[in-house]
Write a protein that holds these residues in place. Structure first.
Motif, PDB file in Angstrom:
ATOM      1  N   VAL A 189       0.840  -1.202   0.000  1.00  0.00           N
ATOM      2  CA  VAL A 189       0.000   0.000   0.000  1.00  0.00           C
ATOM      3  C   VAL A 189       0.873   1.249   0.000  1.00  0.00           C
ATOM      4  CG1 VAL A 189      -1.593   1.374   1.407  1.00  0.00           C
ATOM      5  CG2 VAL A 189      -2.009  -1.069   1.080  1.00  0.00           C
ATOM      6  N   MET A 190       1.920   1.253   0.805  1.00  0.00           N
ATOM      7  CA  MET A 190       2.787   2.421   0.883  1.00  0.00           C
ATOM      8  C   MET A 190       3.596   2.609  -0.393  1.00  0.00           C
ATOM      9  SD  MET A 190       2.069   4.041   3.534  1.00  0.00           S
ATOM     10  CE  MET A 190       3.328   5.272   3.241  1.00  0.00           C
ATOM     11  N   ARG A 191       4.018   1.511  -0.997  1.00  0.00           N
ATOM     12  CA  ARG A 191       4.763   1.629  -2.262  1.00  0.00           C
ATOM     13  C   ARG A 191       3.882   2.283  -3.325  1.00  0.00           C
ATOM     14  NH1 ARG A 191       6.703  -3.090  -2.457  1.00  0.00           N
ATOM     15  NH2 ARG A 191       5.009  -4.111  -3.581  1.00  0.00           N
ATOM     16  N   ALA A 192       2.634   1.825  -3.419  1.00  0.00           N
ATOM     17  CA  ALA A 192       1.701   2.402  -4.395  1.00  0.00           C
ATOM     18  C   ALA A 192       1.396   3.863  -4.048  1.00  0.00           C
ATOM     19  CB  ALA A 192       0.422   1.581  -4.438  1.00  0.00           C
ATOM     20  N   GLN A 193       1.320   4.160  -2.745  1.00  0.00           N
ATOM     21  CA  GLN A 193       1.023   5.526  -2.317  1.00  0.00           C
ATOM     22  C   GLN A 193       2.160   6.480  -2.709  1.00  0.00           C
ATOM     23  OE1 GLN A 193      -1.736   7.344  -0.476  1.00  0.00           O
ATOM     24  NE2 GLN A 193      -0.391   8.645  -1.673  1.00  0.00           N
ATOM     25  N   VAL A 194       3.382   6.071  -2.467  1.00  0.00           N
ATOM     26  CA  VAL A 194       4.517   6.932  -2.806  1.00  0.00           C
ATOM     27  C   VAL A 194       4.603   7.127  -4.313  1.00  0.00           C
ATOM     28  CG1 VAL A 194       7.027   7.153  -2.738  1.00  0.00           C
ATOM     29  CG2 VAL A 194       5.799   6.339  -0.723  1.00  0.00           C
ATOM     30  N   ARG A 195       4.354   6.090  -5.074  1.00  0.00           N
ATOM     31  CA  ARG A 195       4.376   6.225  -6.531  1.00  0.00           C
ATOM     32  C   ARG A 195       3.266   7.149  -7.015  1.00  0.00           C
ATOM     33  NH1 ARG A 195       5.707  -0.148  -7.928  1.00  0.00           N
ATOM     34  NH2 ARG A 195       7.978   0.021  -7.664  1.00  0.00           N
ATOM     35  N   HIS A 196       2.120   7.100  -6.330  1.00  0.00           N
ATOM     36  CA  HIS A 196       1.026   8.005  -6.677  1.00  0.00           C
ATOM     37  C   HIS A 196       1.436   9.455  -6.429  1.00  0.00           C
ATOM     38  CE1 HIS A 196      -3.006   9.450  -7.337  1.00  0.00           C
ATOM     39  NE2 HIS A 196      -3.076   9.950  -6.113  1.00  0.00           N
ATOM     40  N   LEU A 197       2.123   9.702  -5.332  1.00  0.00           N
ATOM     41  CA  LEU A 197       2.626  11.047  -5.060  1.00  0.00           C
ATOM     42  C   LEU A 197       3.550  11.522  -6.181  1.00  0.00           C
ATOM     43  CD1 LEU A 197       3.562  11.205  -1.251  1.00  0.00           C
ATOM     44  CD2 LEU A 197       1.915  12.640  -2.449  1.00  0.00           C
ATOM     45  N   LEU A 198       4.420  10.639  -6.616  1.00  0.00           N
ATOM     46  CA  LEU A 198       5.352  10.989  -7.694  1.00  0.00           C
ATOM     47  C   LEU A 198       4.602  11.323  -8.981  1.00  0.00           C
ATOM     48  CD1 LEU A 198       8.096   8.301  -7.011  1.00  0.00           C
ATOM     49  CD2 LEU A 198       8.367  10.788  -6.798  1.00  0.00           C
ATOM     50  N   GLN A 199       3.539  10.606  -9.264  1.00  0.00           N
ATOM     51  CA  GLN A 199       2.742  10.910 -10.455  1.00  0.00           C
ATOM     52  C   GLN A 199       2.070  12.274 -10.337  1.00  0.00           C
ATOM     53  OE1 GLN A 199       0.087   7.560 -10.635  1.00  0.00           O
ATOM     54  NE2 GLN A 199       1.591   6.216 -11.615  1.00  0.00           N
ATOM     55  N   LEU A 200       1.521  12.567  -9.145  1.00  0.00           N
ATOM     56  CA  LEU A 200       0.877  13.861  -8.945  1.00  0.00           C
ATOM     57  C   LEU A 200       1.865  15.011  -9.118  1.00  0.00           C
ATOM     58  CD1 LEU A 200      -1.412  13.274  -5.806  1.00  0.00           C
ATOM     59  CD2 LEU A 200      -2.097  13.368  -8.201  1.00  0.00           C
ATOM     60  N   MET A 201       3.105  14.788  -8.721  1.00  0.00           N
ATOM     61  CA  MET A 201       4.110  15.845  -8.781  1.00  0.00           C
ATOM     62  C   MET A 201       4.502  16.195 -10.213  1.00  0.00           C
ATOM     63  SD  MET A 201       6.352  14.570  -5.505  1.00  0.00           S
ATOM     64  CE  MET A 201       7.576  15.873  -5.478  1.00  0.00           C
ATOM     65  N   GLU A 202       4.073  15.409 -11.176  1.00  0.00           N
ATOM     66  CA  GLU A 202       4.325  15.728 -12.579  1.00  0.00           C
ATOM     67  C   GLU A 202       3.354  16.785 -13.101  1.00  0.00           C
ATOM     68  OE1 GLU A 202       4.166  12.093 -14.754  1.00  0.00           O
ATOM     69  OE2 GLU A 202       5.877  11.196 -13.713  1.00  0.00           O
ATOM     70  N   TRP A 203       2.264  17.016 -12.363  1.00  0.00           N
ATOM     71  CA  TRP A 203       1.266  17.992 -12.794  1.00  0.00           C
ATOM     72  C   TRP A 203       1.729  19.396 -12.402  1.00  0.00           C
ATOM     73  CZ3 TRP A 203      -3.781  15.264 -10.702  1.00  0.00           C
ATOM     74  CH2 TRP A 203      -3.952  14.060 -11.391  1.00  0.00           C
TER      75      TRP A 203
END
Length: 288
Positions: A189-203
């Motif tokens: 869950v945390m791995r997916a959460q951190v990757r989601h943060l990284l995706q958001l930071m591209e916006w």
């Protein structure tokens, strides 16, 4: 020296009433001019009511609620606010299972132009994955029923549509490393959460900064908070603080300045956006 003739900021309850009336009119598909034609309410007066610059008389509010086909629950809540007997806010039927303060927060957030959020223990709600949100709600509210947990998670996920609408919310988050390191749910869950943060930071409208443990003590250790401003300069800024004894809204100039200054300090202490990307990427790899 000339006296300061500026109007004091509207009360929080009046802002809530104004916001709900705007939502109801929009849901009815009516313009202010339509309301003026149908109910004889001056468009300029309605504008002042909807901007929390004037309190509607009871008969005016009833006329508006009739026109908007408000539900019984909405009538009760909004008339209570108008009479001053419901200063703790309103609940939209959609959020009727939520605490009043949280429902109020959602309403203000949906109309904000910019949200600046500092979090010391959690990933900010606007950036949470569904799995992370589920684990957080279940852990923080151990006595909640499965239905209550599901509802809260659903609302939290649906709030994130603010980041993908045509004119998206500008979102700036500063997060303590503790929120990233804590295993919520599971490593997966945390791995997916951190990757989601990284995706958001591209916006371009999303900025995330992380305060590493190595920075030591900092101003944010006193607790999390949210500062938001609105498209209309006439709408006063708000600060929201979630405490163990209840949620607090602050809107005085002194309080706004204090929290704006605190957020600027946290931005300076945190790693810059690019370095934060590197730190998060390292954390994601460490969980593989």
């Amino acid at each position: 020296m000339m006296p300061d003739k500026r109007q004091p900021p509207p009360s929080l309850s009046l802002r809530r009433l104004a916001a709900e009336l705007r939502h109801l009119r929009a849901a009815a598909g009516l313009t202010r001019e339509d309301v003026a034609d149908k109910k004889g309410i001056n468009a300029a007066t309605l504008y002042r009511i909807e901007k929390a610059r004037a309190k509607p008389q009871k008969r005016t509010l009833i006329a508006l609620l009739d026109l908007y086909e408000a539900t019984d629950a909405q009538r009760t809540d909004l008339l209570a606010i108008q009479s001053g007997s419901h200063d703790r806010g309103w609940l939209r039927p959609y959020h009727s299972e939520l605490f009043e303060e949280y429902a109020a927060y959602i309403g203000f957030e949906s109309e904000a132009r910019t949200v600046r959020n500092y979090e010391s223990l959690f990933i900010p709600g606007l950036a949470q994955t569904e799995a992370y949100a589920y684990a957080v709600v279940k852990g923080v509210l151990p006595t909640a029923t499965p239905k209550e947990v599901e509802r809260r998670v659903q609302v939290r996920v649906e709030r994130q549509a603010l980041l993908t609408k045509e004119q998206p919310l500008r979102f700036w988050a500063v997060i303590d490393e503790a929120a990233i390191r804590r295993t919520v749910g599971s490593r997966e869950v945390m791995r997916a959460q951190v990757r989601h943060l990284l995706q958001l930071m591209e916006w371009p409208h999303v900025t995330v900064q992380v305060i590493p443990f190595a920075k030591g003590a900092h101003a944010g250790m006193a607790g999390s908070f949210v500062h938001m401003d609105f498209p209309d300069p006439a709408d006063p800024e708000l600060v929201y603080v979630d405490t163990s004894t209840g949620d607090i809204f602050l809107e005085s100039e002194v309080e706004i300045r204090r929290y704006k200054s605190m957020f600027e300090h946290l931005q300076a202490v945190a790693e810059g956006p690019n370095d934060s990307v590197e730190l998060l990427a390292e954390l994601a790899e460490a969980r593989d």
